[in-house]
Write an enzyme that holds these catalytic residues in place. Structure first.
Site, mmCIF file in Angstrom:
data_model
loop_
_atom_site.group_PDB
_atom_site.id
_atom_site.type_symbol
_atom_site.label_atom_id
_atom_site.label_comp_id
_atom_site.label_asym_id
_atom_site.label_seq_id
_atom_site.Cartn_x
_atom_site.Cartn_y
_atom_site.Cartn_z
ATOM 1 N N LYS A 13 82.362 -131.422 48.586
ATOM 2 C CA LYS A 13 82.148 -130.389 49.479
ATOM 3 C C LYS A 13 81.744 -131.031 50.791
ATOM 4 C CE LYS A 13 77.361 -129.711 47.809
ATOM 5 N NZ LYS A 13 77.273 -131.104 47.115
ATOM 6 N N ARG A 88 69.909 -124.996 47.846
ATOM 7 C CA ARG A 88 70.094 -125.814 46.587
ATOM 8 C C ARG A 88 68.883 -125.272 45.294
ATOM 9 N NH1 ARG A 88 71.859 -130.980 48.825
ATOM 10 N NH2 ARG A 88 72.292 -132.559 47.146
ATOM 11 N N ARG A 127 81.384 -144.278 45.997
ATOM 12 C CA ARG A 127 81.401 -143.902 47.470
ATOM 13 C C ARG A 127 80.661 -144.870 48.496
ATOM 14 N NH1 ARG A 127 79.068 -138.046 48.580
ATOM 15 N NH2 ARG A 127 76.924 -138.866 47.966
ATOM 16 N N ARG A 160 75.139 -145.423 49.245
ATOM 17 C CA ARG A 160 73.776 -144.798 49.721
ATOM 18 C C ARG A 160 72.853 -145.277 48.331
ATOM 19 N NH1 ARG A 160 75.208 -138.497 50.529
ATOM 20 N NH2 ARG A 160 73.446 -138.413 49.046
ATOM 21 N N ARG A 171 70.123 -136.888 39.664
ATOM 22 C CA ARG A 171 70.710 -135.941 40.807
ATOM 23 C C ARG A 171 71.528 -134.823 39.898
ATOM 24 N NH1 ARG A 171 73.820 -139.327 44.715
ATOM 25 N NH2 ARG A 171 74.085 -137.539 46.065
HETATM 26 P P1 AMP Z 1 73.056 -134.578 49.834
HETATM 27 O O1 AMP Z 1 73.752 -135.519 50.851
HETATM 28 O O2 AMP Z 1 73.486 -133.562 50.040
HETATM 29 O O3 AMP Z 1 73.529 -134.922 48.292
HETATM 30 O O4 AMP Z 1 71.423 -134.827 49.801
HETATM 31 C C1 AMP Z 1 70.918 -136.068 49.444
HETATM 32 C C2 AMP Z 1 69.419 -135.665 49.214
HETATM 33 O O5 AMP Z 1 68.727 -135.103 50.295
HETATM 34 C C3 AMP Z 1 69.337 -134.740 47.914
HETATM 35 O O6 AMP Z 1 69.373 -135.558 46.599
HETATM 36 C C4 AMP Z 1 67.903 -134.245 48.169
HETATM 37 O O7 AMP Z 1 66.848 -135.211 47.966
HETATM 38 C C5 AMP Z 1 67.922 -133.963 49.401
HETATM 39 N N1 AMP Z 1 68.264 -132.668 50.049
HETATM 40 C C6 AMP Z 1 69.628 -132.330 50.551
HETATM 41 N N2 AMP Z 1 69.508 -131.062 51.084
HETATM 42 C C7 AMP Z 1 68.607 -130.355 50.195
HETATM 43 C C8 AMP Z 1 68.304 -129.039 49.908
HETATM 44 N N3 AMP Z 1 68.884 -128.098 50.425
HETATM 45 N N4 AMP Z 1 67.007 -129.109 49.154
HETATM 46 C C9 AMP Z 1 66.141 -129.976 48.715
HETATM 47 N N5 AMP Z 1 66.827 -131.238 49.063
HETATM 48 C C10 AMP Z 1 67.706 -131.515 49.537
#
Ligand code: AMP
Length: 218
Positions: A13, A88, A127, A160, A171
């Site tokens: 996404k 989320r 990734r 990462r 996750r």
């Molecule tokens: P992402 O890059 O979107 O996978 O986000 C990486 C990490 O950031 C996630 O595993 C969460 O720890 C935190 N995170 C990102 N967006 C949110 C959200 N909307 N709510 C809570 N934690 C978030």
């Protein structure tokens, strides 16, 4: 166009949101990118978020809602935006609905990306990300021109910490428990579109364009 890109980590996404944002000249708001930048800069926000992120857990709702609220107040978001990785949780979704309502706005569409779990794990574990400009590559399916070097800005690519196997599992569980209920939430509101996220990036992009409210307007 006010759109949310929903889906488990690794469904693509972020990659698709990046392209749509560039084509339609709308800002992409990625809470993950904003939090990672805060962690890198060791701000108070970054220090608060880091432990949750490293374990693959969600950062508290109030923290991310605050981030999104500030972003949506920026003039660049007045004509539209793409949300990637937010909301989320159902609480975040409700906060977003309330926030938009207070401005006389609403979401136009929520695109729910789905990809089989084995493919998600393959995508996440291969990734490689640019810590400087956030560009994303994949060791097999989208390798950089020079091994380990970002095509866009020349910085060294990293994996990462949360793309490592154990954290990926955490996750995906968090996604199932806390984020998947948003599918029903938005379906009930009549704005959910389902999207098959498997296959080449170009092909998925065509599917995305087909489902967007401003299709062909760019
Ligand atoms: P992402 O890059 O979107 O996978 O986000 C990486 C990490 O950031 C996630 O595993 C969460 O720890 C935190 N995170 C990102 N967006 C949110 C959200 N909307 N709510 C809570 N934690 C978030």
């Amino acid at each position: 166009m006010r759109v949310v890109f929903l889906g488990a980590p690794g469904v693509g996404k972020g990659t698709q949101a990046e392209r749509v944002a560039a084509q339609f000249h709308h800002p992409k708001i990625s809470t993950g990118d904003i939090l990672r930048e805060a962690v890198r800069n060791k701000t108070a926000l970054g220090l608060e978020a880091k432990a949750c992120m490293d374990q693959g857990k969600l950062v508290p709702d109030a923290v991310v809602v605050g981030i999104v609220k500030a972003k949506l107040a920026e003039p660049s978001c007045a004509e539209g935006f793409l949300l990637d990785g937010f909301p989320r949780t159902v609480t975040q979704a409700e906060e977003l609905t309330g926030l938009l309502e207070s401005k006389g706005q609403r979401l136009d569409r929520v695109l729910n990306f789905t990809v089989p779990r084995a493919e998600v794990v393959r995508r996440l574990s291969g990734r490689r990300s640019c810590p400087k400009c956030q560009a994303v590559f994949h060791v097999d399916s989208a390798p950089p021109k020079r091994d380990g070097v970002c095509d866009r800005c020349g910085a060294g690519l990293i994996q990462r910490a949360d793309d490592q196997k154990e954290t990926v599992d955490a996750r995906l569980s968090v996604y199932e428990e806390q984020t998947a209920p948003l599918i029903a939430y938005y379906r009930q509101r009549g704005i959910l579109s389902e999207l098959d996220g498997s296959g080449p990036i170009e092909e998925v992009y065509r599917r995305v364009l087909h489902l967007l409210p401003e299709r062909g307007a760019a």
